[in-house]
Design a protein around this motif. Sequence first.
Motif, PDB file in Angstrom:
ATOM      1  N   LEU A  58       0.835  -1.201   0.000  1.00 32.01           N
ATOM      2  CA  LEU A  58       0.000   0.000   0.000  1.00 32.01           C
ATOM      3  C   LEU A  58       0.870   1.251   0.000  1.00 32.01           C
ATOM      4  O   LEU A  58       0.704   2.140  -0.826  1.00 32.01           O
ATOM      5  CB  LEU A  58      -0.930   0.028   1.218  1.00 32.01           C
ATOM      6  CG  LEU A  58      -2.046  -1.005   1.282  1.00 32.01           C
ATOM      7  CD1 LEU A  58      -3.034  -0.629   2.366  1.00 32.01           C
ATOM      8  CD2 LEU A  58      -2.755  -1.170  -0.048  1.00 32.01           C
ATOM      9  N   TRP A  59       1.786   1.310   0.956  1.00 28.73           N
ATOM     10  CA  TRP A  59       2.739   2.409   1.040  1.00 28.73           C
ATOM     11  C   TRP A  59       4.133   1.820   1.054  1.00 28.73           C
ATOM     12  O   TRP A  59       4.366   0.797   1.701  1.00 28.73           O
ATOM     13  CB  TRP A  59       2.543   3.223   2.317  1.00 28.73           C
ATOM     14  CG  TRP A  59       1.222   3.899   2.449  1.00 28.73           C
ATOM     15  CD1 TRP A  59       0.206   3.928   1.542  1.00 28.73           C
ATOM     16  CD2 TRP A  59       0.767   4.652   3.576  1.00 28.73           C
ATOM     17  NE1 TRP A  59      -0.853   4.646   2.016  1.00 28.73           N
ATOM     18  CE2 TRP A  59      -0.537   5.104   3.275  1.00 28.73           C
ATOM     19  CE3 TRP A  59       1.331   4.996   4.793  1.00 28.73           C
ATOM     20  CZ2 TRP A  59      -1.281   5.876   4.153  1.00 28.73           C
ATOM     21  CZ3 TRP A  59       0.589   5.767   5.671  1.00 28.73           C
ATOM     22  CH2 TRP A  59      -0.694   6.201   5.348  1.00 28.73           C
ATOM     23  N   GLY A  60       5.053   2.441   0.375  1.00 29.09           N
ATOM     24  CA  GLY A  60       6.422   1.959   0.385  1.00 29.09           C
ATOM     25  C   GLY A  60       7.003   1.984   1.791  1.00 29.09           C
ATOM     26  O   GLY A  60       6.890   2.982   2.513  1.00 29.09           O
ATOM     27  N   MET A 135      -2.035   4.762  -5.384  1.00 27.36           N
ATOM     28  CA  MET A 135      -0.865   4.189  -6.058  1.00 27.36           C
ATOM     29  C   MET A 135      -0.331   2.971  -5.301  1.00 27.36           C
ATOM     30  O   MET A 135       0.872   2.839  -5.044  1.00 27.36           O
ATOM     31  CB  MET A 135       0.248   5.219  -6.244  1.00 27.36           C
ATOM     32  CG  MET A 135      -0.123   6.389  -7.113  1.00 27.36           C
ATOM     33  SD  MET A 135      -0.354   5.923  -8.854  1.00 27.36           S
ATOM     34  CE  MET A 135      -0.622   7.546  -9.614  1.00 27.36           C
ATOM     35  N   ALA A 136      -1.234   2.070  -4.911  1.00 27.14           N
ATOM     36  CA  ALA A 136      -0.831   0.817  -4.272  1.00 27.14           C
ATOM     37  C   ALA A 136      -0.173  -0.096  -5.302  1.00 27.14           C
ATOM     38  O   ALA A 136      -0.035   0.249  -6.476  1.00 27.14           O
ATOM     39  CB  ALA A 136      -2.044   0.130  -3.647  1.00 27.14           C
ATOM     40  N   ALA A 137       0.228  -1.291  -4.847  1.00 30.42           N
ATOM     41  CA  ALA A 137       0.911  -2.223  -5.747  1.00 30.42           C
ATOM     42  C   ALA A 137       0.059  -2.545  -6.969  1.00 30.42           C
ATOM     43  O   ALA A 137       0.571  -2.663  -8.084  1.00 30.42           O
ATOM     44  CB  ALA A 137       1.250  -3.504  -4.988  1.00 30.42           C
ATOM     45  N   TYR A 138      -1.240  -2.717  -6.777  1.00 27.61           N
ATOM     46  CA  TYR A 138      -2.164  -2.960  -7.889  1.00 27.61           C
ATOM     47  C   TYR A 138      -2.946  -1.664  -8.102  1.00 27.61           C
ATOM     48  O   TYR A 138      -3.881  -1.350  -7.360  1.00 27.61           O
ATOM     49  CB  TYR A 138      -3.137  -4.087  -7.565  1.00 27.61           C
ATOM     50  CG  TYR A 138      -2.503  -5.407  -7.165  1.00 27.61           C
ATOM     51  CD1 TYR A 138      -1.229  -5.764  -7.588  1.00 27.61           C
ATOM     52  CD2 TYR A 138      -3.200  -6.315  -6.365  1.00 27.61           C
ATOM     53  CE1 TYR A 138      -0.665  -6.976  -7.233  1.00 27.61           C
ATOM     54  CE2 TYR A 138      -2.647  -7.533  -5.999  1.00 27.61           C
ATOM     55  CZ  TYR A 138      -1.378  -7.867  -6.425  1.00 27.61           C
ATOM     56  OH  TYR A 138      -0.825  -9.065  -6.068  1.00 27.61           O
ATOM     57  N   SER A 139      -2.572  -0.915  -9.128  1.00 25.38           N
ATOM     58  CA  SER A 139      -3.165   0.405  -9.343  1.00 25.38           C
ATOM     59  C   SER A 139      -2.825   0.867 -10.754  1.00 25.38           C
ATOM     60  O   SER A 139      -2.442   0.052 -11.604  1.00 25.38           O
ATOM     61  CB  SER A 139      -2.614   1.399  -8.314  1.00 25.38           C
ATOM     62  OG  SER A 139      -1.213   1.579  -8.501  1.00 25.38           O
ATOM     63  N   ALA A 140      -2.912   2.166 -10.999  1.00 20.26           N
ATOM     64  CA  ALA A 140      -2.477   2.704 -12.286  1.00 20.26           C
ATOM     65  C   ALA A 140      -0.995   2.476 -12.498  1.00 20.26           C
ATOM     66  O   ALA A 140      -0.513   2.415 -13.638  1.00 20.26           O
ATOM     67  CB  ALA A 140      -2.807   4.191 -12.370  1.00 20.26           C
ATOM     68  N   LEU A 141      -0.234   2.322 -11.401  1.00 23.79           N
ATOM     69  CA  LEU A 141       1.202   2.042 -11.510  1.00 23.79           C
ATOM     70  C   LEU A 141       1.480   0.729 -12.226  1.00 23.79           C
ATOM     71  O   LEU A 141       2.554   0.547 -12.801  1.00 23.79           O
ATOM     72  CB  LEU A 141       1.850   1.983 -10.123  1.00 23.79           C
ATOM     73  CG  LEU A 141       1.995   3.299  -9.356  1.00 23.79           C
ATOM     74  CD1 LEU A 141       2.702   3.047  -8.038  1.00 23.79           C
ATOM     75  CD2 LEU A 141       2.744   4.319 -10.176  1.00 23.79           C
ATOM     76  N   THR A 142       0.551  -0.212 -12.167  1.00 24.84           N
ATOM     77  CA  THR A 142       0.718  -1.470 -12.889  1.00 24.84           C
ATOM     78  C   THR A 142       0.955  -1.208 -14.368  1.00 24.84           C
ATOM     79  O   THR A 142       1.745  -1.889 -15.017  1.00 24.84           O
ATOM     80  CB  THR A 142      -0.523  -2.363 -12.707  1.00 24.84           C
ATOM     81  OG1 THR A 142      -0.690  -2.651 -11.317  1.00 24.84           O
ATOM     82  CG2 THR A 142      -0.397  -3.667 -13.477  1.00 24.84           C
ATOM     83  N   GLY A 327       1.308  -8.196 -16.229  1.00 26.62           N
ATOM     84  CA  GLY A 327       0.963  -8.874 -14.990  1.00 26.62           C
ATOM     85  C   GLY A 327       0.365  -7.888 -14.010  1.00 26.62           C
ATOM     86  O   GLY A 327       0.378  -6.668 -14.227  1.00 26.62           O
ATOM     87  N   VAL A 328      -0.161  -8.369 -12.903  1.00 27.26           N
ATOM     88  CA  VAL A 328      -0.768  -7.467 -11.920  1.00 27.26           C
ATOM     89  C   VAL A 328       0.270  -6.523 -11.310  1.00 27.26           C
ATOM     90  O   VAL A 328      -0.076  -5.485 -10.745  1.00 27.26           O
ATOM     91  CB  VAL A 328      -1.498  -8.259 -10.817  1.00 27.26           C
ATOM     92  CG1 VAL A 328      -2.702  -8.989 -11.388  1.00 27.26           C
ATOM     93  CG2 VAL A 328      -0.556  -9.212 -10.106  1.00 27.26           C
ATOM     94  N   ASN A 329       1.559  -6.876 -11.412  1.00 24.68           N
ATOM     95  CA  ASN A 329       2.633  -6.017 -10.907  1.00 24.68           C
ATOM     96  C   ASN A 329       3.337  -5.230 -12.002  1.00 24.68           C
ATOM     97  O   ASN A 329       4.354  -4.581 -11.755  1.00 24.68           O
ATOM     98  CB  ASN A 329       3.665  -6.855 -10.149  1.00 24.68           C
ATOM     99  CG  ASN A 329       3.149  -7.302  -8.800  1.00 24.68           C
ATOM    100  OD1 ASN A 329       2.741  -6.488  -7.987  1.00 24.68           O
ATOM    101  ND2 ASN A 329       3.142  -8.611  -8.561  1.00 24.68           N
ATOM    102  N   GLY A 330       2.824  -5.318 -13.248  1.00 28.79           N
ATOM    103  CA  GLY A 330       3.422  -4.535 -14.317  1.00 28.79           C
ATOM    104  C   GLY A 330       3.917  -5.391 -15.470  1.00 28.79           C
ATOM    105  O   GLY A 330       3.731  -6.614 -15.519  1.00 28.79           O
ATOM    106  N   PHE A 331       4.572  -4.726 -16.410  1.00 34.36           N
ATOM    107  CA  PHE A 331       5.124  -5.396 -17.577  1.00 34.36           C
ATOM    108  C   PHE A 331       6.471  -6.007 -17.196  1.00 34.36           C
ATOM    109  O   PHE A 331       7.521  -5.381 -17.321  1.00 34.36           O
ATOM    110  CB  PHE A 331       5.317  -4.405 -18.730  1.00 34.36           C
ATOM    111  CG  PHE A 331       4.031  -3.871 -19.300  1.00 34.36           C
ATOM    112  CD1 PHE A 331       3.329  -4.576 -20.262  1.00 34.36           C
ATOM    113  CD2 PHE A 331       3.528  -2.654 -18.871  1.00 34.36           C
ATOM    114  CE1 PHE A 331       2.142  -4.083 -20.797  1.00 34.36           C
ATOM    115  CE2 PHE A 331       2.351  -2.139 -19.392  1.00 34.36           C
ATOM    116  CZ  PHE A 331       1.648  -2.867 -20.357  1.00 34.36           C
ATOM    117  N   ASP A 332       6.463  -7.224 -16.706  1.00 35.21           N
ATOM    118  CA  ASP A 332       7.719  -7.857 -16.310  1.00 35.21           C
ATOM    119  C   ASP A 332       7.640  -9.358 -16.545  1.00 35.21           C
ATOM    120  O   ASP A 332       6.710  -9.874 -17.176  1.00 35.21           O
ATOM    121  CB  ASP A 332       8.080  -7.539 -14.856  1.00 35.21           C
ATOM    122  CG  ASP A 332       7.012  -8.020 -13.872  1.00 35.21           C
ATOM    123  OD1 ASP A 332       6.235  -8.919 -14.233  1.00 35.21           O
ATOM    124  OD2 ASP A 332       6.976  -7.507 -12.747  1.00 35.21           O
TER     125      ASP A 332
END
Length: 352
Positions: A58-60, A135-142, A327-332
């Motif tokens: 949720l928060w770094g 901007m949690a782990a699963y969010s627009a940041l994904t 992936g749910v954590n991004g393009f990796d």
Amino acid sequence: MKKNLCMTTLAAMLASAAAAETGVTLFGVIDTGLEVLNNTPDANGNASRRSHLNSGNLWGSRWGLRGREDLGGGLQAIYHLESGFDSDTGASGQNGRLFGRGAYVGLAGKSHQVTLGRRNNTLYDYIYPFDPTGMAAYSALTHDAVLAGRADNAIRYDGQFQDLEMTGLYSFGYDGSLKDGGEMAGAPRIGRELGIGLRYAPGALAFGLAFDQRHGTSHASQGIADRRLAAGVSYSSGSVISYFGYRWFAPTSPDMSSRASNLYWGGLKYQATPAFSMVGMSAYTDTRGSAADPLTFALLGTYDLSKRSSLYLLASYASNRGGSNLGVNGFDEQIVSGSNQTGVIAGILHQF
């Protein structure tokens, strides 16, 4: 006795004055959770399930120091040192930087400040409030990790004009961990980053706008720049807050036009009780000139055990279409190519 009383009173007054002139705050967050992912590749590249502890969901996770000194006439000297770390291993975050989340010093007045050092980019500070999950782990940041980017070697101005906030940032080299990432003699464009941001929040309705431009980090790529323009809006009505955001992205090189995309997201946050809140959101990347357009959904439930400690459950589903590989954590690499993915995180967060 009168003499002792006078001396005690004088000492108290001096201590109070010193405290008013100078303040130092120690702060931090520890956030750790258990994450379960499907369709992750095993040693042979086959789809498998992965379970592991993960930090900063949720928060770094971080610790830091911030302070200020009163210089008189409404002027203050300020500083901020913030160290990110992985709470599951104890390792330093942000590529091993000691103060990777922020390291800057500057001068501040009542409504303006100028700082020098490592800072959040303008997208981070001015678009972050318009992501329902924060901007949690699963969010627009994904879909785009640069939405929470930082810049080394930066000069930044921040101003407050009643309900309007604004910022401007210039970096001489946004990634100092690279050998030739910036601040090169005769090549000022290498690693250069520019950004501006505006936020207007007069009441229940709030708007944000931010622009960011990053140049390549080598002599060969210094003329190529990644440009992002993002906007967000939120509206609070009682216990419900609605959000919508948009990000336009385009590289300046025609040879890299296939990377251009539009990102859309939206969602709702419901404060069911003073201690329990729920969030639902969706994000969609429209890759220009391609059918590879991934879609994600996320749900978040948070229960506050106290003002400082919270339990949370975060879940997401990534739907890949047209050859996308998100992936749910991004393009990796944590997803088998061509698959969809589900992720769930259960964790605890504590602030100090």
